[in-house]
Design a protein around this motif. Structure first.
Motif, PDB file in Angstrom:
ATOM      1  N   LEU A   1       0.831  -1.208   0.000  1.00  0.00           N
ATOM      2  CA  LEU A   1       0.000   0.000   0.000  1.00  0.00           C
ATOM      3  C   LEU A   1       0.867   1.260   0.000  1.00  0.00           C
ATOM      4  CD1 LEU A   1      -2.904  -1.029   2.391  1.00  0.00           C
ATOM      5  CD2 LEU A   1      -2.556  -1.514  -0.017  1.00  0.00           C
ATOM      6  N   GLU A   2       1.412   1.568  -1.175  1.00  0.00           N
ATOM      7  CA  GLU A   2       2.324   2.712  -1.289  1.00  0.00           C
ATOM      8  C   GLU A   2       1.615   4.018  -0.925  1.00  0.00           C
ATOM      9  OE1 GLU A   2       5.569   2.739  -1.521  1.00  0.00           O
ATOM     10  OE2 GLU A   2       5.514   0.549  -1.595  1.00  0.00           O
ATOM     11  N   ASP A   3       0.289   4.072  -1.100  1.00  0.00           N
ATOM     12  CA  ASP A   3      -0.420   5.315  -0.763  1.00  0.00           C
ATOM     13  C   ASP A   3      -0.504   5.529   0.752  1.00  0.00           C
ATOM     14  OD1 ASP A   3      -2.070   3.068  -0.752  1.00  0.00           O
ATOM     15  OD2 ASP A   3      -3.891   4.275  -0.913  1.00  0.00           O
ATOM     16  N   LEU A   4      -0.080   4.525   1.528  1.00  0.00           N
ATOM     17  CA  LEU A   4      -0.048   4.705   2.985  1.00  0.00           C
ATOM     18  C   LEU A   4       1.360   5.040   3.482  1.00  0.00           C
ATOM     19  CD1 LEU A   4      -2.425   2.061   4.620  1.00  0.00           C
ATOM     20  CD2 LEU A   4      -2.902   4.369   3.848  1.00  0.00           C
ATOM     21  N   ARG A   5       2.256   5.409   2.561  1.00  0.00           N
ATOM     22  CA  ARG A   5       3.610   5.792   2.978  1.00  0.00           C
ATOM     23  C   ARG A   5       3.857   7.244   2.628  1.00  0.00           C
ATOM     24  NH1 ARG A   5       6.350   0.808   3.750  1.00  0.00           N
ATOM     25  NH2 ARG A   5       5.367  -0.795   2.467  1.00  0.00           N
TER      26      ARG A   5
ATOM     27  N   ILE B   1       2.247  18.077  10.748  1.00  0.00           N
ATOM     28  CA  ILE B   1       3.015  17.089   9.984  1.00  0.00           C
ATOM     29  C   ILE B   1       2.172  15.821   9.931  1.00  0.00           C
ATOM     30  CG2 ILE B   1       5.090  15.631   9.996  1.00  0.00           C
ATOM     31  CD1 ILE B   1       5.651  18.549   9.259  1.00  0.00           C
ATOM     32  N   VAL B   2       1.901  15.372   8.710  1.00  0.00           N
ATOM     33  CA  VAL B   2       1.053  14.197   8.541  1.00  0.00           C
ATOM     34  C   VAL B   2       1.931  13.016   8.139  1.00  0.00           C
ATOM     35  CG1 VAL B   2      -0.901  13.201   7.303  1.00  0.00           C
ATOM     36  CG2 VAL B   2      -0.877  15.650   7.840  1.00  0.00           C
ATOM     37  N   VAL B   3       1.967  12.010   9.002  1.00  0.00           N
ATOM     38  CA  VAL B   3       2.774  10.824   8.734  1.00  0.00           C
ATOM     39  C   VAL B   3       1.816   9.694   8.394  1.00  0.00           C
ATOM     40  CG1 VAL B   3       4.514   9.236   9.640  1.00  0.00           C
ATOM     41  CG2 VAL B   3       4.468  11.620  10.437  1.00  0.00           C
ATOM     42  N   LYS B   4       1.938   9.172   7.185  1.00  0.00           N
ATOM     43  CA  LYS B   4       1.041   8.084   6.788  1.00  0.00           C
ATOM     44  C   LYS B   4       1.420   6.800   7.527  1.00  0.00           C
ATOM     45  CE  LYS B   4      -0.557   9.995   2.542  1.00  0.00           C
ATOM     46  NZ  LYS B   4      -0.119   9.895   1.136  1.00  0.00           N
TER      47      LYS B   4
END
Ligand code: FES
Ligand code: FES
Lengths: 262, 156
Positions: free
Chosen positions: A54-58, A67-70
């Motif tokens: 799930l690259e969209d969660l990195r 700061i948004v850290v997936k």
């Protein structure tokens, strides 16, 4: 390890529906807790749903003062991120104290929070910085997320997507490491934001919690260590084991908190 | 449950049949016969099982083989070029950085990861970065010297 059915998801939606369709599934993020737990046969899921694709969660971004850290971002990525280092250096420092380099290359922030180990480092940062945990369903404020030992507000199958940390004016983290395994026997995260001062302790209780005596002493925003020096923390209800007695942990809470901003 | 996996190990594509619970280190050692990767503790502490996945040092005793589908794996066997050792292996030999050798494959793989992240590490930084590798023999001193020397060589 007991055997299980393994599958990997190519999207968050697919992961959630696979989890929902199974009798008793676990999400696999970095696996730094789940795999050792399975190896010790402390858990026996029917299915393991691997989130590794799930690259969209990195990734790490800055979004309106936070700061948004997936969720699938590794500890190494947080530790080495120029953005985190410039906006919340204490968070980058904390990430660099987790486990060892190989563990930091695999372990993820989402996995750590979902597991909520009493000695995990991240929960102290989430609480002190008053972060928000975003899941596939809702946004959970830090104060409502950590509900007990290995227990969180997450519902069955609910997936952490990202953690949003408001950028503080000042913050610091310090922990007293277990001499062999390096996890925090007691860790303290101190943060000052426009909303006030918050102090969160990990390692000492069933899960991370706020130490309000220190927050009150620092309510004027002047983080002077001398102001909390004489505050005695009660050892009642604190963890006690071969590594540290409750009394010792109570003492460390004060010392680590002063060093966090020292 | 049985699963087919395919991944790249030391530059070659390999395939195999594994269970959901098969660890990468079991796949490497028992299926592929790559016994250079050791199992010391089997509890994520000693680092003897360290390999690189997609260029990052990781502990292969804490990874599922199925998870490594399509990934690029490098083990200790993939470092030397024929009879020419990798600079890190050569530095370990030169500086007598091993005694029984049990920790060495993991030490070498971690050490390369250390230099990749920090091309000119101090002794202190090397010691910190070796937190996840345990050696019961050497006392670490010569390992630190070897990594320092290899860093110079790898930077050339
Ligand atoms: S065998 Fe993997 S860390 Fe010891
Ligand atoms: S050389 Fe024997 S364990 Fe390190």
């Amino acid at each position: 390890m007991y055997d299980f059915s393994y599958s990997r998801a190519s999207s968050s939606d697919e992961a959630i529906s696979k989890h929902g369709a199974s009798d008793d599934a676990r999400y696999l993020a970095g696996g730094m807790t789940l795999i050792p737990v399975l190896k010790q046969r402390l858990d026996q899921p029917s299915d393991v749903v691997d989130l590794g694709d799930l690259e969209d969660l990195r990734g790490i971004t800055e979004d309106s003062g936070a700061i948004v850290v997936k969720a699938m971002t590794t500890h190494h990525q947080v530790h080495s991120s120029e953005l985190v280092k410039s906006r919340i250096p204490a968070l980058a420092d904390l990430a660099g104290t987790i486990g060892d380099p190989m563990v930091r290359n695999r372990g993820t922030i989402g996995g750590s929070l979902a597991n909520n180990d009493p000695a995990a480092s991240y929960p102290s940062a989430v609480l002190a910085l008053n972060a928000t945990i975003n899941t596939d369903k809702r946004s959970i404020p830090a104060d409502e997320f950590f509900t007990g030992m290995f227990d969180t507000a997450l519902e069955e199958g609910e997936l952490i997507v990202a953690v949003s940390f408001p950028i503080p004016e000042q913050a610091g983290y310090k922990h007293f490491p277990n001499p062999a395994s390096r996890y925090p026997i007691v860790g303290s995260f101190v943060a000052k934001t426009s909303d006030g001062v918050r102090v969160a302790i990990t390692g000492a209780g069933a899960c991370a919690y706020r130490q309000t005596e220190f927050e009150e002493a620092w309510a004027d925003g002047n983080l002077d260590p001398d102001k909390i020096k004489d505050i005695k923390i009660s050892d009642e209800g604190l963890n006690s084991d071969i590594h540290a007695s409750a009394e010792y942990r109570a003492h460390l809470i004060n010392v680590m908190t002063r060093r966090a901003i020292g | 449950m049985s699963y087919s996996v395919k991944m790249t190990v030391n530059g070659k594509e390999v395939t195999g049949e594994v269970e959901g619970r098969t660890l990468l280190v079991q796949f490497l050692r028992e299926h592929l016969g790559l016994t250079g990767t050791h199992v010391g503790c089997d509890t994520s502490q000693c680092g003897a099982c360290t390999i690189h996945m997609n260029g990052r040092a990781v502990k292969s005793c804490a990874l599922l083989a199925t998870h490594c589908e399509g990934q690029d794996i490098l083990t200790i066997e993939g470092l030397a070029d024929g009879d020419t050792l990798h600079p890190m292996q050569e530095a370990f030999r030169e500086h007598h950085a091993l005694q029984c050798g049990f920790c060495t494959p993991g030490m070498v793989m971690s050490a390369i990861g250390i230099v990749d992240d920090n091309p000119d590490p101090s002794h202190d930084e090397i010691r910190h970065a070796l937190e996840g590798n345990i050696c019961r023999c050497t006392g670490y001193h010569n390992i630190v010297l070897a990594i320092e020397a290899a860093a110079q060589e790898m930077n050339k």
